[in-house]
Design a protein around this motif. Sequence first.
Motif, PDB file in Angstrom:
ATOM      1  N   ALA A 108      15.050   3.808   6.392  1.00 11.20           N
ATOM      2  CA  ALA A 108      14.501   5.161   6.392  1.00 11.20           C
ATOM      3  C   ALA A 108      12.983   5.185   6.434  1.00 11.20           C
ATOM      4  N   ASP A 109      12.323   4.059   6.139  1.00 11.20           N
ATOM      5  CA  ASP A 109      10.858   4.022   6.199  1.00 11.20           C
ATOM      6  C   ASP A 109      10.347   3.680   7.585  1.00 11.20           C
ATOM      7  N   ASN A 110      11.185   3.882   8.617  1.00 11.99           N
ATOM      8  CA  ASN A 110      10.811   3.673  10.020  1.00 11.99           C
ATOM      9  C   ASN A 110      10.587   2.201  10.340  1.00 11.99           C
ATOM     10  N   GLN A 111      11.406   1.355   9.754  1.00  9.62           N
ATOM     11  CA  GLN A 111      11.366  -0.069  10.054  1.00  9.62           C
ATOM     12  C   GLN A 111      12.735  -0.551  10.512  1.00  9.62           C
TER      13      GLN A 111
ATOM     14  N   ILE B  25      10.212  -4.609  13.052  1.00 10.70           N
ATOM     15  CA  ILE B  25       9.566  -3.664  13.958  1.00 10.70           C
ATOM     16  C   ILE B  25       9.185  -2.454  13.113  1.00 10.70           C
ATOM     17  N   SER B  26       7.893  -2.301  12.865  1.00 11.26           N
ATOM     18  CA  SER B  26       7.409  -1.298  11.910  1.00 11.26           C
ATOM     19  C   SER B  26       6.744  -0.145  12.641  1.00 11.26           C
ATOM     20  N   GLY B  27       7.257   1.040  12.411  1.00  9.80           N
ATOM     21  CA  GLY B  27       6.596   2.242  12.890  1.00  9.80           C
ATOM     22  C   GLY B  27       5.808   2.896  11.780  1.00  9.80           C
ATOM     23  N   ILE B  28       5.243   4.043  12.069  1.00 10.15           N
ATOM     24  CA  ILE B  28       4.477   4.762  11.067  1.00 10.15           C
ATOM     25  C   ILE B  28       5.417   5.267   9.979  1.00 10.15           C
ATOM     26  N   LYS B  29       4.934   5.301   8.744  1.00 13.33           N
ATOM     27  CA  LYS B  29       5.753   5.781   7.639  1.00 13.33           C
ATOM     28  C   LYS B  29       6.105   7.251   7.852  1.00 13.33           C
ATOM     29  N   LEU B  30       7.379   7.548   7.744  1.00 14.88           N
ATOM     30  CA  LEU B  30       7.834   8.914   7.963  1.00 14.88           C
ATOM     31  C   LEU B  30       7.582   9.767   6.723  1.00 14.88           C
ATOM     32  N   PRO B  31       7.428  11.066   6.895  1.00 17.39           N
ATOM     33  CA  PRO B  31       7.219  11.924   5.716  1.00 17.39           C
ATOM     34  C   PRO B  31       8.432  11.891   4.808  1.00 17.39           C
ATOM     35  N   CYS B  32       8.187  11.948   3.539  1.00 18.00           N
ATOM     36  CA  CYS B  32       9.263  11.911   2.559  1.00 18.00           C
ATOM     37  C   CYS B  32       9.006  12.983   1.507  1.00 18.00           C
ATOM     38  N   SER B  33      10.035  13.321   0.797  1.00 19.08           N
ATOM     39  CA  SER B  33       9.953  14.388  -0.199  1.00 19.08           C
ATOM     40  C   SER B  33       9.486  13.819  -1.524  1.00 19.08           C
ATOM     41  N   PHE B  34       8.327  14.277  -1.969  1.00 21.19           N
ATOM     42  CA  PHE B  34       7.775  13.886  -3.258  1.00 21.19           C
ATOM     43  C   PHE B  34       7.868  15.061  -4.223  1.00 21.19           C
ATOM     44  N   PRO B  35       7.804  14.785  -5.522  1.00 24.71           N
ATOM     45  CA  PRO B  35       7.778  15.889  -6.496  1.00 24.71           C
ATOM     46  C   PRO B  35       6.566  16.791  -6.298  1.00 24.71           C
ATOM     47  N   ASP B  36       6.657  17.999  -6.812  1.00 17.61           N
ATOM     48  CA  ASP B  36       5.577  18.967  -6.638  1.00 17.61           C
ATOM     49  C   ASP B  36       4.272  18.507  -7.260  1.00 17.61           C
ATOM     50  N   VAL B  37       4.337  17.558  -8.184  1.00 15.36           N
ATOM     51  CA  VAL B  37       3.128  17.133  -8.869  1.00 15.36           C
ATOM     52  C   VAL B  37       2.139  16.462  -7.935  1.00 15.36           C
TER      53      VAL B  37
ATOM     54  N   TYR C  61       6.140   3.040  -3.293  1.00 14.75           N
ATOM     55  CA  TYR C  61       4.932   2.842  -4.104  1.00 14.75           C
ATOM     56  C   TYR C  61       3.880   2.011  -3.362  1.00 14.75           C
ATOM     57  N   SER C  62       3.723   2.231  -2.076  1.00  9.13           N
ATOM     58  CA  SER C  62       2.748   1.473  -1.302  1.00  9.13           C
ATOM     59  C   SER C  62       1.984   2.423  -0.390  1.00  9.13           C
ATOM     60  N   ILE C  63       0.875   1.909   0.153  1.00  7.46           N
ATOM     61  CA  ILE C  63       0.064   2.620   1.130  1.00  7.46           C
ATOM     62  C   ILE C  63       0.095   1.813   2.425  1.00  7.46           C
ATOM     63  N   GLN C  64       0.485   2.456   3.517  1.00  8.72           N
ATOM     64  CA  GLN C  64       0.505   1.781   4.811  1.00  8.72           C
ATOM     65  C   GLN C  64      -0.761   2.108   5.584  1.00  8.72           C
ATOM     66  N   PHE C  65      -1.393   1.062   6.149  1.00  8.56           N
ATOM     67  CA  PHE C  65      -2.534   1.245   7.028  1.00  8.56           C
ATOM     68  C   PHE C  65      -2.037   1.101   8.464  1.00  8.56           C
ATOM     69  N   TYR C  66      -2.206   2.188   9.232  1.00  5.60           N
ATOM     70  CA  TYR C  66      -1.652   2.251  10.580  1.00  5.60           C
ATOM     71  C   TYR C  66      -2.785   2.459  11.576  1.00  5.60           C
ATOM     72  N   SER C  67      -2.784   1.635  12.639  1.00  2.65           N
ATOM     73  CA  SER C  67      -3.807   1.742  13.671  1.00  2.65           C
ATOM     74  C   SER C  67      -3.441   2.845  14.651  1.00  2.65           C
ATOM     75  N   LEU C  68      -4.276   3.856  14.739  1.00  3.19           N
ATOM     76  CA  LEU C  68      -4.023   4.959  15.651  1.00  3.19           C
ATOM     77  C   LEU C  68      -4.320   4.578  17.093  1.00  3.19           C
ATOM     78  N   TYR C  69      -5.196   3.609  17.302  1.00  4.81           N
ATOM     79  CA  TYR C  69      -5.504   3.172  18.665  1.00  4.81           C
ATOM     80  C   TYR C  69      -4.408   2.270  19.226  1.00  4.81           C
ATOM     81  N   ASP C  70      -3.817   1.418  18.382  1.00  4.88           N
ATOM     82  CA  ASP C  70      -2.824   0.452  18.843  1.00  4.88           C
ATOM     83  C   ASP C  70      -1.388   0.874  18.575  1.00  4.88           C
ATOM     84  N   ASP C  71      -1.194   1.959  17.819  1.00  2.00           N
ATOM     85  CA  ASP C  71       0.148   2.454  17.473  1.00  2.00           C
ATOM     86  C   ASP C  71       0.985   1.355  16.825  1.00  2.00           C
ATOM     87  N   CYS C  72       0.437   0.740  15.807  1.00  2.00           N
ATOM     88  CA  CYS C  72       1.177  -0.297  15.086  1.00  2.00           C
ATOM     89  C   CYS C  72       0.645  -0.384  13.664  1.00  2.00           C
TER      90      CYS C  72
END
Length: 809
Positions: free
Chosen positions: A341-344, A359-371, A395-406
Amino acid sequence: MICGGKSYVSAPPAFSNDAKRLLVCTANSVSIFSTSTGLQITSLEGHKALVTSVTVVPASSQASKMLCFCWTTSLDGTIRYWDFSVPELMKTVDIQLPVHSMVIPSLLGQPLERDSKSRDLFAYVSVENIKVKDNKPVPTGGQILKCNLTKSRMAAGVILAETQQPEYITISSTGRFFGIRNKRKIHVWKVPEVESESVGAKRITLHHTKDLTVLAFHPIQRMVAAGDVTGRMLIWRGFGNRTFSVSGKETGKKSFEDEDKPGVRGNDDADSCSTWHWHPAEVIVLSFSFDGTYLYSGGKEGVLVVWQLDTEKRKYLPRIGSPLLYFTDSPDPLLASVSCADNQIHLLKMPSMEILKSISGIKLPCSFPDVCQGSNNGFSFNQNGGLVALRSENYSIQFYSLYDDCGICEVQICERNHQPSEELTVVVTVVALSLDGSLMSTAEVRSPEDGIGGLICLKFWDSELENKRFSLSTVVYEPHRDGGISALTFHPNRRMAVSTSYGGDFKIWVCNDGRQKIQGEQNSSWMCHSVGSYKKKSMNAATFSADGSVLAVAAETVITLWDPEQNILIAVIGETLTPIVNLSFAGDSEFLISVSQGSRPQLSVWSMTKLSVSWSYKLHVEAVACALDTSSFAVLALIPESVRLQFNDSTFQGRDGVILHFNANDPVPQNTWSVRKAQGGGLAFLRSKKSSNSSDGKFDHPWLVYINGDHEYTLFDPSGKEAQELSLTKQGSYHALEETGGKFGYQAIYGELPEFDSKVDQTLSAPSVPSQRPWETIFSGSSHELPPLSKLCSAFLESLLERRTVTSE
């Protein structure tokens, strides 16, 4: 124009016949990846809407493994036939109904040797039934229909089933049976021996007490498995023995009487039904192994479970880190894939289930608590490097290259195992990057359990610009005692940061200047430099001026200006009707942009020379982006629903937002673009160097990137002609497929042998082996270096035989 950020997991992928390519449904196209490198080779472009399925035409023999044809379906109402080795579109079948799933039974039963009386190719499709009401198409449910692919038409009057919504069709590996799940029932059809447009398919129905989620057919036996919403798996054996005619190897098998059907509900046509249970939540993945010995299952817990059918013993592939969506077998029994579900998509070495490539794509939006709902929609941009940092559920931060789409890397913010979304106890709420991308700050919230144990944590991270890998520098527990962190921002040219709090204060943090190295590693720490507040009002946003001399902090409906060095309040300007949630300096800090949300939203441009509002609009602004070297800025605004309801769908065509490009001096926008999926989206200006070998360090004109609510993005020049329309079609370079020679026999299992040198006198080293038959040296060598003959001979002889498909009448 550069486009990317598509989902790789909207539909199950498919392997090519030689298992060297993986075909992935990617928005309106099909991306083709190399299974050896994990890099994209090419793509199939042509569909006008989401591609929902891809079916590779199987090969009938070892010699035809290079057959590279496939069928695709889409919500645009077309079925297309491709030669994906070129790639080239061969045929289009327009059925004028959105297609959600398709199976072609005859391809699996008799791939290239169909009966002469049935030369037409038939498919069974799951479509969305569309009816016209008030001159508007209205979806009314799902249908299972029959389609003649050869003659490009639907079979008239053949409706196999009608459902509340379109359902995914699952087919057996032999092509004899296919089925769908329908709430608490499973419908299974048997494909007729001779296909025609007027002949449907016999059907049986199996019942359950809970809603079913997925099903799978055994490759050899009459066995079907299904998973339900509670995590249970049901296995029906001997289904359809009364309704479907029994032939071939199944002739003579004993069928249970009606009163002797353990586990079978009512009068269902099955011999027995057993229930297995391990998953704590709904079963999403269910698939039998190619030989029918094992059953694979998975769900939200992110664990792939392997069941041995005979003994019910289990083994696991744990800590995948995301809910599982699909499990796909390949023609090579040593290779499979699992989509998450994390686009991998992870390529697995079977049967050990070792992850070979991802094969890793950009992290898809997910539902977080209102906080954690902040003003940046969960991501931050590195304007100089062309990167975006996105938070994910694990619990991670993905760094995604917008120029290379990876993807570039992932930073684990909190060392915790993956948990289902409804059980999230720790959430990353805010992420911020420095201008040069070398610093990162994150805020996380730990939810209290039974009202005890809640915690807010602020972290600072350092990185080297060369390797883009972040290391934790400082951890601050409860940085603001009276409330959570609302915003984080960095000084443009100093190691300084500001955090604001809903509790009514902001803090300025500085990093120690003496960056000492301890045991070869860089060591730095952050400390609180000063604290500020204004009438105990909630501090919702903050930003530095271009030179860092002024700090602007939003105190609910007013803007306060501070000297960050001495923490002195300089001025208080303006007042809006609703609280301010975003602040940005435009140009050379001559203007300040503020965004208010709520019942009375407002976009305001403030003049710093006059300390008053220059102009404003009543807009619901989702995101703001300011160019660093010019006075231009852009806003992403939502089109009010009341406005959209006044016009028909043809006016907006699904577009719910608009990008407005302004010069801060002029309230009239320079450019406007209407966009889709604007809610939850973002904007940013990015700077790219004129050339990779440029030594002056100067930057070309800024590019504007738009990320929509599904994290698809478009990167374009706002001043160029190509920015007049925002499309989401990838225009990038592809990697070549690494063609390697086919390996058979010994090499396929145990690796390559030393090269045979024909110049060496074979009579001296191996007198019993004729030099004109070098292949026989495969059995030469020391006994302890070769596997037993019982394993080696069978694999070797199998590689010399031609596989033929035989079907029983």
